[in-house]
Motif scaffolding. Structure first.
Motif, PDB file in Angstrom:
ATOM      1  N   GLY A 167      -1.929  -6.001  -8.201  1.00  0.00           N
ATOM      2  CA  GLY A 167      -1.438  -7.434  -6.881  1.00  0.00           C
ATOM      3  C   GLY A 167      -1.338  -6.786  -5.343  1.00  0.00           C
ATOM      4  O   GLY A 167      -2.132  -6.881  -4.334  1.00  0.00           O
ATOM      5  N   PHE A 168      -0.157  -5.881  -5.222  1.00  0.00           N
ATOM      6  CA  PHE A 168      -0.153  -5.385  -4.470  1.00  0.00           C
ATOM      7  C   PHE A 168      -1.351  -3.964  -3.579  1.00  0.00           C
ATOM      8  O   PHE A 168      -1.679  -4.655  -2.268  1.00  0.00           O
ATOM      9  CB  PHE A 168       0.599  -4.379  -4.034  1.00  0.00           C
ATOM     10  N   GLY A 169      -2.056  -3.705  -4.520  1.00  0.00           N
ATOM     11  CA  GLY A 169      -3.217  -3.190  -4.504  1.00  0.00           C
ATOM     12  C   GLY A 169      -4.873  -4.238  -3.947  1.00  0.00           C
ATOM     13  O   GLY A 169      -5.294  -3.646  -2.346  1.00  0.00           O
ATOM     14  N   ALA A 170      -4.578  -5.314  -4.781  1.00  0.00           N
ATOM     15  CA  ALA A 170      -5.353  -6.590  -4.016  1.00  0.00           C
ATOM     16  C   ALA A 170      -4.806  -7.165  -2.827  1.00  0.00           C
ATOM     17  O   ALA A 170      -6.404  -7.299  -1.538  1.00  0.00           O
ATOM     18  CB  ALA A 170      -5.630  -7.792  -4.887  1.00  0.00           C
ATOM     19  N   MET A 171      -3.495  -6.892  -2.485  1.00  0.00           N
ATOM     20  CA  MET A 171      -3.392  -7.592  -1.054  1.00  0.00           C
ATOM     21  C   MET A 171      -3.724  -6.636  -0.034  1.00  0.00           C
ATOM     22  O   MET A 171      -3.914  -7.084   0.952  1.00  0.00           O
ATOM     23  CB  MET A 171      -1.628  -7.833  -1.160  1.00  0.00           C
ATOM     24  N   ARG A 172      -3.591  -5.539  -0.175  1.00  0.00           N
ATOM     25  CA  ARG A 172      -3.565  -4.592   0.952  1.00  0.00           C
ATOM     26  C   ARG A 172      -5.194  -4.395   1.657  1.00  0.00           C
ATOM     27  O   ARG A 172      -5.465  -4.327   2.471  1.00  0.00           O
ATOM     28  CB  ARG A 172      -3.214  -2.929   0.800  1.00  0.00           C
TER      29      ARG A 172
END
Length: 224
Positions: A167-172
Motif C-alpha cells: 500500500g505504501f508503495g502504491a501511494m508513493r
C-alpha cells in the motif's frame, strides 16, 4: 567486469584458483586479481545506478565506501535539481481515485485499517498543514516517508505488514504520477532520479551486509 580464469570458468577451475591463492608468493598475485575482479563488479553495479542520469563513477574513486558515497551524492544532486523545478501543485480527481483504490484488492480489513491510520498521521496531516498546496519540499518529505515505510514493512514476517508495504508503495507511485501530471517539464528528470534511487538502495544494502569488507560487496551480496 574483469574476471579471473577461475571466476570465469567456475567449478573445478575456480576451486583450484582459490586453493592457489593460499600459497606463498603466487597466492598474493591470485588474491589481488580476484579482489580486482570483485572491485570491477562493484564499479559496474555503481555505474548501473548512475545510468539513468547519464553519469559514471570517475576512475579515481575507489570501490568501497568512497564509491557508495560518491554515487549517493550524485543521485541526491539529481533529485535536488529536479525538485528545484517543481512548481506548487494540488491534488486532482485522479489522485483521489488512486488513493481510494489502494489496498482494495490485496488488503484485509485489519491491514487496511492500520494502513489508513499511518497514512492519516504521516501523509494526510502534511497535506492539511500545507492547505492543499503542495510544494517541492512537502512532496519530497511525503515521498521519503512512504519510501521508508515501504522499506521497513516489506521485510516483515507479519503478513499484515507486508500487505501494508504494498500500500505504501502504491501511494508513493500515485504521488509520482500526480507530480508528473502537474509538472510535465520536471517529470522526466524526476523519473530518472527515482530510477537511480531504486538501484542505489540495493547498492547500499549490499555494501552494508556482513562480510562486505570496507563496503566492497560480492555478486551474491548484491543479489540478496
Amino acid at each position: 567486469v574483469q574476471m579471473t580464469p577461475g571466476q570465469l570458468l567456475g567449478g573445478n577451475a575456480n576451486r583450484v584458483e582459490q586453493a592457489v591463492s593460499s600459497l606463498p608468493r603466487v597466492g598474493e598475485t591470485v588474491r589481488n586479481a580476484r579482489r580486482a575482479s570483485v572491485e570491477s563488479f562493484n564499479r559496474a553495479a555503481a555505474n548501473r545506478v548512475l545510468r539513468p542520469l547519464g553519469a559514471t563513477v570517475p576512475d579515481d574513486v575507489p570501490a568501497g565506501r568512497d564509491m557508495i558515497t560518491h554515487v549517493a551524492q550524485t543521485v541526491s544532486r539529481a533529485y535536488d535539481d529536479a525538485y528545484s523545478r517543481v512548481q506548487p501543485f494540488t491534488i486532482d480527481g485522479r489522485f483521489a481515485q488512486d488513493m481510494a483504490k489502494i489496498g482494495q484488492e490485496f488488503m484485509t480489513p485489519r491491514s487496511r485499517a492500520e494502513y489508513n491510520n499511518i497514512i492519516r498521521d504521516q501523509v494526510l496531516s502534511r497535506l492539511q498543514a500545507s492547505n492543499g498546496q503542495i510544494d517541492a519540499g512537502t512532496y519530497n518529505t511525503i515521498r521519503s516517508t512512504l519510501e521508508r515505510l515501504n522499506r521497513d514493512f516489506r521485510g516483515s514476517k507479519d503478513a499484515t505488514q507486508r500487505e501494508m508495504a504494498r500500500g505504501f508503495g502504491a501511494m508513493r507511485a500515485a504521488f509520482d504520477d500526480l507530480v508528473a501530471r502537474t509538472n510535465p517539464a520536471a517529470a522526466p528528470d524526476i523519473r530518472k532520479a527515482q530510477a537511480a534511487f531504486r538501484q542505489l538502495t540495493r547498492l547500499e544494502d549490499a555494501a552494508g551486509r556482513q562480510g562486505a569488507v570496507d563496503g566492497v560487496f560480492t555478486p551474491t551480496q548484491l543479489s540478496q
